[in-house]
Design a protein around this motif. Structure first.
Motif, PDB file in Angstrom:
ATOM      1  N   UNK A   8       0.807  -1.223   0.000  1.00  0.00           N
ATOM      2  CA  UNK A   8       0.000   0.000   0.000  1.00  0.00           C
ATOM      3  C   UNK A   8       0.835   1.266   0.000  1.00  0.00           C
ATOM      4  N   UNK A  23      -6.792  -5.899  -3.389  1.00  0.00           N
ATOM      5  CA  UNK A  23      -5.873  -6.230  -2.288  1.00  0.00           C
ATOM      6  C   UNK A  23      -5.444  -4.988  -1.521  1.00  0.00           C
ATOM      7  N   UNK A  61      -6.224  -4.436   2.352  1.00  0.00           N
ATOM      8  CA  UNK A  61      -5.195  -4.122   3.357  1.00  0.00           C
ATOM      9  C   UNK A  61      -5.588  -2.876   4.143  1.00  0.00           C
ATOM     10  N   UNK A  93      -6.800  -2.669   8.286  1.00  0.00           N
ATOM     11  CA  UNK A  93      -6.059  -1.958   9.310  1.00  0.00           C
ATOM     12  C   UNK A  93      -6.820  -0.806   9.921  1.00  0.00           C
ATOM     13  N   UNK A  94      -7.962  -0.478   9.325  1.00  0.00           N
ATOM     14  CA  UNK A  94      -8.704   0.655   9.860  1.00  0.00           C
ATOM     15  C   UNK A  94      -9.994   0.155  10.465  1.00  0.00           C
ATOM     16  N   UNK A 145     -11.438   0.541  13.469  1.00  0.00           N
ATOM     17  CA  UNK A 145     -12.280   1.327  14.369  1.00  0.00           C
ATOM     18  C   UNK A 145     -13.320   2.225  13.683  1.00  0.00           C
ATOM     19  N   UNK A 156      -5.183   7.825   8.171  1.00  0.00           N
ATOM     20  CA  UNK A 156      -5.636   7.769   9.559  1.00  0.00           C
ATOM     21  C   UNK A 156      -4.754   6.877  10.409  1.00  0.00           C
ATOM     22  N   UNK A 157      -4.045   5.957   9.765  1.00  0.00           N
ATOM     23  CA  UNK A 157      -3.228   5.039  10.552  1.00  0.00           C
ATOM     24  C   UNK A 157      -1.787   5.462  10.652  1.00  0.00           C
ATOM     25  N   UNK A 158      -1.515   6.709  10.421  1.00  0.00           N
ATOM     26  CA  UNK A 158      -0.114   7.090  10.250  1.00  0.00           C
ATOM     27  C   UNK A 158       0.174   8.417  10.914  1.00  0.00           C
TER      28      UNK A 158
END
Lengths: 219, 395
Positions: free
Chosen positions: A88, A133, A137, A141-142, A144, A213-215
Motif C-alpha cells: 500500500x 488487495x 489491506x 487496518x482501519x 475502528x 488515519x493510521x499514520x
C-alpha cells in the motif's frame, strides 16, 4: 489507444502485447528498463503506460520510481503499475502525484481480460484503478472508524476506493444508482469526509482517509 | 565509578566495611558449613552482588549452583567460591576492624570531651589511646583533635578502602577469560542449534507449501487443459464442458498465484528486497492500525537475514499492539551502536503482554534469539509496554 510498456520479462511483455493487441490497443514500445521507458514516453507520448514495479538493474522498486519520474515530467500521464505483490506504500506514493490517471494492480489481474482492460481504459481516461488487495489491506487496518459502516456501505466504499464510478458500483452490487448515491452520502457522513464529486478526487479523498488515519508522519 | 557526594561515599564505604567485618566473622564461625559448594556459591554471589552495588558496576549474573555432590565440586567456579571464604574472612575482618576502630574512637572522643568528669577518677576515659582525660583543657584539645583526625580519616579513607575490598571480591569471583569463553561457546552452540532447527523447519514448511499447494494446483490445471485439448476434437464439440474446463483452469492459475505470493512473502518480504529495512519498516508502521511513529537511524549495511528478522519481529509486535493493547499511539525506534542493532517498540496500551499468552511474543523471541540477540519485554498490567530487542549485525 497507444500504450508504452515497461516490463523486462519477455514472457510477460509478449503476453501483455498479445492480450492488448487482441482488444484493439496499439503497443508503441516495450522498454526493458526505467531509462528506456522514460525515453519511450518522451518519444511516443502514449495514451497510457503500463509499468512493472521490478526492473533492472537491481530489480527493486525501479518501476515505481520510473512511474513517478514520468509523471513529474509529463503531469497527468496515465500510469498503470503492475506488481507481483501489493504494497500500500506504493499505492500511496502513486496517488500522491498530482492529477488523476493512476492504477496499481496485481499482475494476476491481467488474466481477467475484461476487468483489466476496463481498468486500463479508466486510467487512460484520468480515473483510478486500485487493486482489491490494496483496499483490503487498508480496510483491515482501519477497523475502528470503519466499524460504524454497514456491510453494504463497506462494499460500496471498497468499490469506490478501487476507482469505480456510481454506475459500475450499482451494476456490481445489483442495486439502483439511487441506492448507491444514498450509501455514498452515508459513508461520507459517517467518516466525516467532505462530499466530493465522483471521479479521481473522490477516490483520493477515500484513499487518503484510509491510508492517512493510521499514520503519524515522522520528521 | 562511584557516584554521590564525598560524605555519602564515606558513609556507604563505612557501612560496607562494618558489614564486611560481620560477614568476615560469620565466615570464620560457619566455615565448615560454608565449605559446601552450593552454600559457598550463594555466599559468594551475595558478596559479589554487594560489591557490584558499591562499585555501581553492572555484573553479568553468576549462575546459582543446582547440581549436587561431585558435579558441584567439579564446577569450574567452585574453587573460587571456596577461595573467597578465607579471603573474605581475612580482608573483611582486617579492613572491617580498621573501620570499627575509627568509628569506636570517634564515639569515645565524642563522649569523653563533654562528659570526662562523670567517670570515676581511676576510670577516666582515655584519648589518643592511652592519655587519660583529667581536666577540661586536655578534654577539649585532645578531644577536638581526635574527632578531627578520625573524621578526616573516615572522610578520606572509608570509600577507597571499601572499594578496594569490593574489587578484591570481584577479582576473586569473576570469571576467567577461559571460562567466559566457555560460557560464550555454550550459548552460541545452543543458539546455533536453534538456528539450524528453525532453518530446517522453515525449509520443510516452504517445501510443503510449494508441493501441496502451488505444484498440486499446476498439475490440476495441466490436466484440465489436456482434457480440454482432447475435447476440442470431439464431434460434436461439448461447448459447455470446454467452458467449464477452461474456467476451472483459469481460476486455478489465480489461486496458484495467490498461494505463491503468500509463500514468497513468508520467505523474504518483497518490500524488504525493494526498499531495504528503512523502507520496509516505514511501510509496516504506516500499515499499523494504531498511529505509529518510526525513528530509524542510518544503519549502514545490515545482513539480509537480520533485516528479515527485525522486519518480521516489528510486524509481529505491531500486530500485537493493534490487536491486544488498546493503545492509541505506538513507536518504533531502530538504532545501531557499533555492531549491535537495537529495536525498541513502545505503546501506551493496557500492558500485560506475556510470552505465555498467544504465540506473538514467543515468535519474536525465537527469531531474535536465533541471531544471538536479546529480547526484553516490560509490560506491567495497566501498561505501557516496551519491547527492547538487540541483535548483533556485524558481518
Amino acid at each position: 489507444m497507444r500504450v508504452v510498456i515497461a516490463e523486462d520479462n519477455v514472457l510477460l511483455a509478449t503476453g501483455l502485447e498479445l492480450l492488448l493487441n487482441s482488444v484493439g490497443f496499439h503497443i508503441a514500445a516495450i522498454a526493458g528498463d526505467a531509462a528506456g521507458f522514460l525515453t519511450a514516453v518522451r518519444d511516443h507520448r502514449p495514451d497510457v503506460t503500463i509499468v512493472d514495479v521490478r526492473l533492472p538493474p537491481s530489480f527493486r522498486d525501479e518501476g515505481i520510481r520510473a512511474a513517478l519520474q514520468a509523471r513529474r515530467e509529463h503531469p497527468g500521464l496515465p500510469v498503470l503499475v503492475l506488481s507481483q505483490y501489493v504494497e500500500q506504500q506504493y499505492a500511496a506514493e502513486l496517488l500522491a502525484t498530482t492529477g488523476g490517471g493512476v492504477g496499481y494492480l496485481l499482475k494476476d489481474r491481467v488474466s481477467r481480460v475484461d476487468e483489466f482492460v476496463d481498468a486500463l481504459r479508466r486510467v487512460a481516461a484520468g480515473g483510478t484503478a486500485m487493486d482489491t488487495e490494496v483496499i483490503a489491506q487498508l480496510l483491515a487496518n482501519r477497523s475502528d472508524p470503519i466499524a460504524v459502516l454497514t456491510p453494504r456501505e463497506r462494499e460500496v466504499l471498497a468499490l469506490m476506493a478501487q476507482g469505480h464510478d456510481n454506475n459500475t458500483i450499482a451494476d456490481r452490487l445489483v442495486i439502483t444508482d439511487n441506492a448507491v448515491h444514498k450509501h455514498i452520502g452515508n459513508i461520507f457522513n459517517k467518516l466525516g469526509l467532505a462530499v466530493t464529486d465522483s471521479g479521481h478526487r473522490r477516490v483520493l479523498a477515500v484513499l487518503t482517509y484510509l491510508n492517512g488515519a493510521g499514520q503519524i508522519d515522522g520528521d | 565509578m562511584t557516584s554521590g557526594r564525598p560524605w555519602v561515599q564515606a558513609w556507604r564505604g563505612g557501612t560496607y566495611l562494618l558489614g564486611s567485618l560481620v560477614t568476615g566473622i560469620a565466615t570464620l564461625l560457619a566455615l565448615p558449613l560454608l565449605c559446601h559448594p552450593r552454600l559457598a556459591r550463594r555466599w559468594a554471589n551475595w558478596h559479589r552482588d554487594r560489591a557490584g552495588r558499591l562499585l555501581e558496576t553492572p555484573l553479568a549474573p553468576r549462575p546459582v549452583l543446582h547440581v549436587m555432590g561431585r558435579r558441584a565440586w567439579a564446577d569450574p567456579a567452585t574453587p573460587r567460591d571456596l577461595l573467597w571464604l578465607p579471603v573474605n574472612a581475612i580482608t573483611g575482618v582486617a579492613l572491617g576492624l580498621l573501620a570499627l576502630l575509627c568509628v569506636g574512637n570517634l564515639l569515645t572522643a565524642a563522649v569523653a570531651t563533654p562528659l570526662w568528669w562523670a567517670f570515676a577518677p581511676e576510670n577516666r576515659p582515655r584519648l589518643f589511646i592511652d592519655v587519660p582525660v583529667t581536666n577540661w583543657a586536655t578534654a577539649f584539645t585532645l578531644g577536638a583533635l581526635q574527632i578531627l583526625l578520625l573524621t578526616a580519616l573516615a572522610y578520606l579513607a572509608f570509600a577507597p578502602i571499601a572499594r578496594a575490598h569490593a574489587r578484591i571480591c570481584l577479582v576473586v569471583l569473576s570469571h576467567s577469560a577461559a571460562e567466559q569463553l566457555a560460557d560464550r561457546v555454550a550459548v552460541l552452540t545452543r543458539t546455533r542449534a536453534d538456528v539450524l532447527d528453525a532453518h530446517g523447519a522453515e525449509l520443510r514448511r516452504i517445501e510443503r507449501d510449494l508441493h501441496d499447494g502451488t505444484q498440486a494446483r499446476l498439475v490440476a490445471i495441466a490436466m484440465r487443459l489436456a482434457v480440454a485439448r482432447r475435447a476440442l476434437s470431439d464431434n460434436p464439440r461439448n461447448e459447455q464442458f470446454l467452458e467449464e474446463l477452461l474456467r476451472d483452469a483459469h481460476e486455478g492459475t489465480e489461486e496458484a498465484m495467490t498461494e505463491l505470493r503468500d509463500v514468497i512473502r513468508s520467505v523474504y518480504p518483497p518490500i524488504l528486497a525493494d526498499r531495504g529495512l528503512t523502507g520496509a519498516l516505514t511501510a509496516v508502521t504506516a500499515r499499523c492500525g494504531v498511529p505509529t511513529r518510526l525513528d530509524i537511524d542510518n544503519l549502514d549495511t545490515v545482513p539480509a537475514a537480520v533485516e528479515a528478522a527485525v522486519y518480521f519481529a516489528v510486524a509481529e509486535a505491531l500486530t500485537n499492539v493493534a490487536k491486544h493493547s488498546q493503545a492509541t499511539t505506538a513507536g518504533v525506534r531502530v538504532s545501531r551502536k557499533a555492531d549491535r542493532l537495537s529495536v525498541v517498540i513502545t505503546d501506551n496500551g493496557a500492558g500485560g503482554a506475556d510470552d505465555r499468552l498467544g504465540t506473538g511474543l514467543a515468535g519474536i523471541r525465537r527469531r531474535v534469539l536465533a541471531f544471538d540477540g536479546t529480547v526484553d519485554v516490560d509490560s506491567p498490567a495497566g501498561g505501557p509496554t516496551t519491547i527492547i530487542m538487540e541483535l548483533p549485525c556485524g558481518s
